[in-house]
Design an enzyme around this catalytic site. Structure first.
Site, PDB file in Angstrom:
ATOM      1  N   GLU A 283       0.861  -1.186   0.000  1.00  0.00           N
ATOM      2  CA  GLU A 283       0.000   0.000   0.000  1.00  0.00           C
ATOM      3  C   GLU A 283       0.894   1.231   0.000  1.00  0.00           C
ATOM      4  OE1 GLU A 283      -2.918   0.429   3.070  1.00  0.00           O
ATOM      5  OE2 GLU A 283      -3.408  -1.704   3.039  1.00  0.00           O
TER       6      GLU A 283
ATOM      7  N   ASP B 234      -5.560   7.044  10.739  1.00  0.00           N
ATOM      8  CA  ASP B 234      -4.177   6.734  11.073  1.00  0.00           C
ATOM      9  C   ASP B 234      -3.812   7.171  12.482  1.00  0.00           C
ATOM     10  OD1 ASP B 234      -3.649   5.695   8.521  1.00  0.00           O
ATOM     11  OD2 ASP B 234      -3.396   7.707   7.716  1.00  0.00           O
TER      12      ASP B 234
END
Length: 259
Positions: free
Chosen positions: A46, A57
């Site tokens: 990714e 995140d």
């Protein structure tokens, strides 16, 4: 055939996907990092588009995004770097673009799909993309360009929603291990293991990868027991920050996961 289709079509187990933030720790280190991951035999990568407000995140990846933005990383630069390095990578290693909706809208959605295909990207993840928006705008482009939109599910996702995603999307399903942000954790608890088991027992038509909290051999092994494999992000970013080179970071990652 899309590289993701080929990867999962092999009925391969213990698939390791690694997340890396483009432009971290240096603006022009993206290609070096992708080459190191490819040479080490990583199954899938990714490539993260740095964003100022990455809601999915945790602190480690947030900091890497902040550094990459200060270095000057942009979506056009990322796609240029990927296109330049793609011929050096293993042809069987899928690259997944992971980013948030705002930079993609600014770039232009159809232009993004065209340029991703040209650069050698094989799928896209957009954590803040509403599912209805996917159906109305993105689904046709995904199938036109053979670039699946990888959807995330969490322990809070209703079974009906999971089956809808399984029916309407392509590629694989990204199982978020817990209702939280990314980050390194020591292990999974019984609640998470029950969630993994329940999803496995749904007999979905698409393969599944488990991410968020994969940080050692134990968590990697449990993820692989209940899905096709695992996605590692924060741990690799930490190693990129502390090791002398991307290759050293990859070696340390593989050692930590018992690979």
């Amino acid at each position: 055939m899309n590289r993701i289709t080929r990867l999962f079509g092999k009925n391969k187990r213990d698939i390791l996907s690694v997340f890396t933030t483009a432009g971290y720790p240096r603006l022009e280190s993206t290609g070096e990092t992708l080459a190191a991951l490819s040479d080490a035999g990583i199954d899938m990568v990714e490539v993260g588009v740095p964003f100022s407000d990455p809601m999915a995140d945790g602190p480690v990846i947030q900091e890497s995004s902040a550094v990459a933005l200060r270095e000057g990383m942009t979506l056009p630069t990322l796609l240029r770097q990927v296109k330049e390095v793609r011929p050096r990578l293993r042809d069987d290693m899928p690259l997944v673009l992971m980013g948030y909706l705002n930079p993609m809208i600014c770039y232009g959605i159809e232009r993004l799909f065209s340029d991703c295909k040209d650069a050698g990207i094989d799928a896209i993840i957009v954590p803040d993309l509403p599912f209805d928006e996917y159906i109305d705008v993105f689904q046709t482009l995904c199938r036109q360009y053979d670039l699946p939109m990888i959807m995330l599910i969490t322990p809070e996702t209703e079974p009906e929603r999971i089956r809808l995603i399984d029916r309407e999307c392509d590629g694989f399903i990204y199982m978020v291990s817990s209702a939280s942000t990314t980050g390194v954790r020591d292990g999974f608890d019984s609640t998470q293991e029950r969630y993994f088991r329940e999803i496995s027992e749904m007999n979905l038509s698409h393969p599944r990868m488990i991410g968020f909290g994969i940080s050692n051999q134990s968590t990697f092994r449990m993820a692989c027991d209940y899905a096709s494999g695992a996605i590692v992000g924060s741990l690799f970013i930490k190693y990129l920050a502390s090791e002398s080179s991307p290759r050293a970071a990859v070696e340390r990652l593989l050692a930590s996961l018992g690979r």
